[in-house]
Design a protein around this motif. Structure first.
Motif, PDB file in Angstrom:
ATOM      1  N   GLY A 245       0.792  -1.216   0.000  1.00 38.18           N
ATOM      2  CA  GLY A 245       0.000   0.000   0.000  1.00 38.18           C
ATOM      3  C   GLY A 245       0.827   1.271   0.000  1.00 38.18           C
ATOM      4  N   GLU A 246       2.132   1.143   0.205  1.00 38.26           N
ATOM      5  CA  GLU A 246       3.011   2.318   0.243  1.00 38.26           C
ATOM      6  C   GLU A 246       3.175   2.910  -1.152  1.00 38.26           C
ATOM      7  N   SER A 247       3.178   4.246  -1.256  1.00 32.56           N
ATOM      8  CA  SER A 247       3.398   4.908  -2.545  1.00 32.56           C
ATOM      9  C   SER A 247       4.832   4.697  -3.004  1.00 32.56           C
ATOM     10  N   ILE A 248       4.994   4.493  -4.323  1.00 30.91           N
ATOM     11  CA  ILE A 248       6.309   4.201  -4.870  1.00 30.91           C
ATOM     12  C   ILE A 248       6.319   4.593  -6.349  1.00 30.91           C
ATOM     13  N   GLY A 249       7.483   4.791  -6.892  1.00 36.68           N
ATOM     14  CA  GLY A 249       7.612   5.083  -8.314  1.00 36.68           C
ATOM     15  C   GLY A 249       8.328   3.949  -9.028  1.00 36.68           C
ATOM     16  N   VAL A 250       8.052   3.806 -10.321  1.00 37.48           N
ATOM     17  CA  VAL A 250       8.730   2.816 -11.152  1.00 37.48           C
ATOM     18  C   VAL A 250       9.422   3.561 -12.295  1.00 37.48           C
ATOM     19  N   ALA A 251      10.738   3.446 -12.341  1.00 36.87           N
ATOM     20  CA  ALA A 251      11.517   4.124 -13.376  1.00 36.87           C
ATOM     21  C   ALA A 251      12.038   3.110 -14.380  1.00 36.87           C
ATOM     22  N   PHE A 252      12.221   3.544 -15.628  1.00 36.24           N
ATOM     23  CA  PHE A 252      12.789   2.673 -16.658  1.00 36.24           C
ATOM     24  C   PHE A 252      13.310   3.529 -17.802  1.00 36.24           C
ATOM     25  N   ASP A 253      14.211   2.952 -18.570  1.00 34.88           N
ATOM     26  CA  ASP A 253      14.729   3.586 -19.775  1.00 34.88           C
ATOM     27  C   ASP A 253      13.882   3.099 -20.945  1.00 34.88           C
ATOM     28  N   PRO A 254      13.172   3.968 -21.641  1.00 37.29           N
ATOM     29  CA  PRO A 254      12.308   3.517 -22.745  1.00 37.29           C
ATOM     30  C   PRO A 254      13.073   2.837 -23.873  1.00 37.29           C
ATOM     31  N   ALA A 255      14.406   3.006 -23.911  1.00 31.50           N
ATOM     32  CA  ALA A 255      15.197   2.298 -24.918  1.00 31.50           C
ATOM     33  C   ALA A 255      15.182   0.797 -24.682  1.00 31.50           C
ATOM     34  N   ASN A 256      14.849   0.380 -23.440  1.00 31.93           N
ATOM     35  CA  ASN A 256      14.801  -1.038 -23.109  1.00 31.93           C
ATOM     36  C   ASN A 256      13.414  -1.639 -23.294  1.00 31.93           C
ATOM     37  N   ALA A 257      12.476  -0.860 -23.800  1.00 31.08           N
ATOM     38  CA  ALA A 257      11.095  -1.317 -23.926  1.00 31.08           C
ATOM     39  C   ALA A 257      10.828  -1.937 -25.293  1.00 31.08           C
ATOM     40  N   CYS A 258       9.862  -2.855 -25.320  1.00 37.52           N
ATOM     41  CA  CYS A 258       9.302  -3.369 -26.571  1.00 37.52           C
ATOM     42  C   CYS A 258       7.922  -2.742 -26.742  1.00 37.52           C
ATOM     43  N   ASN A 261       1.814  -3.847 -31.419  1.00 32.53           N
ATOM     44  CA  ASN A 261       0.674  -3.266 -32.130  1.00 32.53           C
ATOM     45  C   ASN A 261      -0.619  -3.980 -31.729  1.00 32.53           C
ATOM     46  N   ALA A 262      -1.721  -3.602 -32.358  1.00 35.41           N
ATOM     47  CA  ALA A 262      -3.014  -4.156 -31.976  1.00 35.41           C
ATOM     48  C   ALA A 262      -3.129  -5.645 -32.252  1.00 35.41           C
ATOM     49  N   ALA A 263      -2.326  -6.157 -33.184  1.00 34.32           N
ATOM     50  CA  ALA A 263      -2.342  -7.582 -33.501  1.00 34.32           C
ATOM     51  C   ALA A 263      -1.485  -8.397 -32.534  1.00 34.32           C
ATOM     52  N   GLY A 264      -0.820  -7.719 -31.596  1.00 35.24           N
ATOM     53  CA  GLY A 264       0.028  -8.415 -30.635  1.00 35.24           C
ATOM     54  C   GLY A 264       1.422  -8.672 -31.130  1.00 35.24           C
ATOM     55  N   LEU A 265       1.802  -8.169 -32.283  1.00 42.98           N
ATOM     56  CA  LEU A 265       3.145  -8.354 -32.824  1.00 42.98           C
ATOM     57  C   LEU A 265       4.083  -7.295 -32.258  1.00 42.98           C
ATOM     58  N   THR A 266       5.350  -7.668 -32.090  1.00 42.52           N
ATOM     59  CA  THR A 266       6.335  -6.703 -31.616  1.00 42.52           C
ATOM     60  C   THR A 266       6.680  -5.780 -32.774  1.00 42.52           C
ATOM     61  N   ALA A 267       6.197  -4.555 -32.709  1.00 47.12           N
ATOM     62  CA  ALA A 267       6.393  -3.600 -33.802  1.00 47.12           C
ATOM     63  C   ALA A 267       7.719  -2.868 -33.686  1.00 47.12           C
ATOM     64  N   VAL A 268       8.168  -2.595 -32.452  1.00 51.54           N
ATOM     65  CA  VAL A 268       9.426  -1.897 -32.211  1.00 51.54           C
ATOM     66  C   VAL A 268      10.144  -2.620 -31.077  1.00 51.54           C
ATOM     67  N   HIS A 269      11.374  -3.078 -31.349  1.00 52.92           N
ATOM     68  CA  HIS A 269      12.140  -3.821 -30.349  1.00 52.92           C
ATOM     69  C   HIS A 269      12.964  -2.882 -29.474  1.00 52.92           C
ATOM     70  N   ARG A 270      13.515  -3.447 -28.411  1.00 55.24           N
ATOM     71  CA  ARG A 270      14.382  -2.687 -27.519  1.00 55.24           C
ATOM     72  C   ARG A 270      15.668  -2.305 -28.245  1.00 55.24           C
ATOM     73  N   VAL A 271      16.385  -1.347 -27.700  1.00 50.56           N
ATOM     74  CA  VAL A 271      17.636  -0.861 -28.277  1.00 50.56           C
ATOM     75  C   VAL A 271      18.764  -1.238 -27.334  1.00 50.56           C
ATOM     76  N   ASN A 272      19.920  -1.609 -27.905  1.00 48.11           N
ATOM     77  CA  ASN A 272      21.033  -1.973 -27.025  1.00 48.11           C
ATOM     78  C   ASN A 272      21.780  -0.734 -26.557  1.00 48.11           C
ATOM     79  N   SER A 273      22.876  -0.936 -25.810  1.00 51.60           N
ATOM     80  CA  SER A 273      23.571   0.179 -25.184  1.00 51.60           C
ATOM     81  C   SER A 273      24.256   1.094 -26.189  1.00 51.60           C
ATOM     82  N   ASN A 274      24.456   0.614 -27.399  1.00 51.36           N
ATOM     83  CA  ASN A 274      25.105   1.436 -28.416  1.00 51.36           C
ATOM     84  C   ASN A 274      24.094   2.255 -29.224  1.00 51.36           C
ATOM     85  N   GLY A 275      22.809   2.143 -28.853  1.00 47.79           N
ATOM     86  CA  GLY A 275      21.800   2.920 -29.542  1.00 47.79           C
ATOM     87  C   GLY A 275      21.309   2.264 -30.817  1.00 47.79           C
TER      88      GLY A 275
END
Length: 278
Positions: A245-258, A261-275
């Motif tokens: 129940g304690e308030s908390i934040g969740v942080a992330f780098d969007p470069a690590n996100a997948c 799309n609406a069909a459930g396919l991965t449209a954009v993959h994560r990016v590695n450390s070199n960009g």
């Protein structure tokens, strides 16, 4: 059933006409690998289900075949022996240069043992790739959430002028990545628990939420956080302390996100450390 464990294991060699001395040596070698040396004089009816499974595996291994077909061979073994056997089967197959088709519902077995993983769902092949690609570049939402423990977090997402809107906040995206998401018409964002981190409530860029459950794992702590749009799992340090129940934040780098799309396919993959996209 009338044969001893040793006779059962050595039966394929007996059929081949292997001399007795060679049979005994090979039986002893395989029995040692599978930790069943103390069972060699017993009959099948005197064995537990897990012991019988190991004997069946030994009978297959003893022949040094060109290919193994294994259907969940470790499913009835205890956790410690299953861990040992994973390594032994992998080492054995590499030593014999034997192709192995291995069916399992245990994703850990698949990721740790395989050179190639084929993920099936509803009788259809979803993706076939090396384990690292299955984990980092899932072909679709099913693969993303099936592989990984805890599985990938999925949140509804929409696009704004400067970034993606998820969990009640706008997360800035690099322009090229934002354009890719817009062209793909993404509707969800996926994040691995290890790519998320806990943050102070109100921290800039962090998604606001509250602790839903805390699971100490010894070497780490899994924190399940309730956000707007759903719950997410976060891998935190072993020293994490927080109350439900304690308030908390969740942080992330969007470069690590997948992004899906609406069909459930991965449209954009994560990016590695070199960009560069992985």
């Amino acid at each position: 059933p009338q044969m001893t464990v040793a006779e059962n294991i050595g039966y394929p060699l007996w059929i081949r006409g292997t001399p007795e001395a060679g049979r005994k040596a090979k039986i002893g070698e395989v029995a040692a690998i599978l930790e069943i040396g103390h069972l060699l004089d017993r009959r099948p009816r005197q064995l537990s289900g897990g012991q019988r499974q190991r004997v069946a595996l030994a009978r297959a291994i003893v022949r040094d075949p060109a290919a193994f077909l294994m259907d969940e061979p470790l499913s009835n073994l205890d956790a410690r022996l299953r861990l040992t056997m994973r390594g032994e089967i992998k080492r054995l197959c590499q030593r014999l240069s034997a192709t192995t088709i291995y069916v399992t519902h245990d994703q850990v077995e698949a990721l740790t043992m395989a050179d190639l993983v084929a993920v099936m769902h509803g009788g259809e092949l979803q993706q076939m790739a090396p384990p690292i690609d299955i984990y980092d570049r899932p072909a679709n939402r099913f693969v993303a959430t099936f592989v990984g423990n805890p599985p990938m977090n999925i949140l509804p997402a929409a696009l704004g002028e400067q970034g993606v809107i998820a969990g009640g906040r706008i997360v800035p995206l690099e322009r090229t990545r934002l354009t890719q998401c817009r062209l793909a018409e993404i509707v969800e964002i996926g994040l691995r628990p290890e790519d998320c981190s806990v943050a102070q409530p109100g921290e800039p860029g962090a998604l606001p939420g509250e602790i839903y459950v805390v699971e100490p794992m010894g070497n780490e702590t899994l924190v399940n956080v309730r956000l707007e749009g759903g719950n997410v799992s976060v891998r935190a340090g072993r020293d994490f302390r927080g109350a439900v129940g304690e308030s908390i934040g969740v942080a992330f780098d969007p470069a690590n996100a997948c992004f899906f799309n609406a069909a459930g396919l991965t449209a954009v993959h994560r990016v590695n450390s070199n960009g560069r996209e992985k």
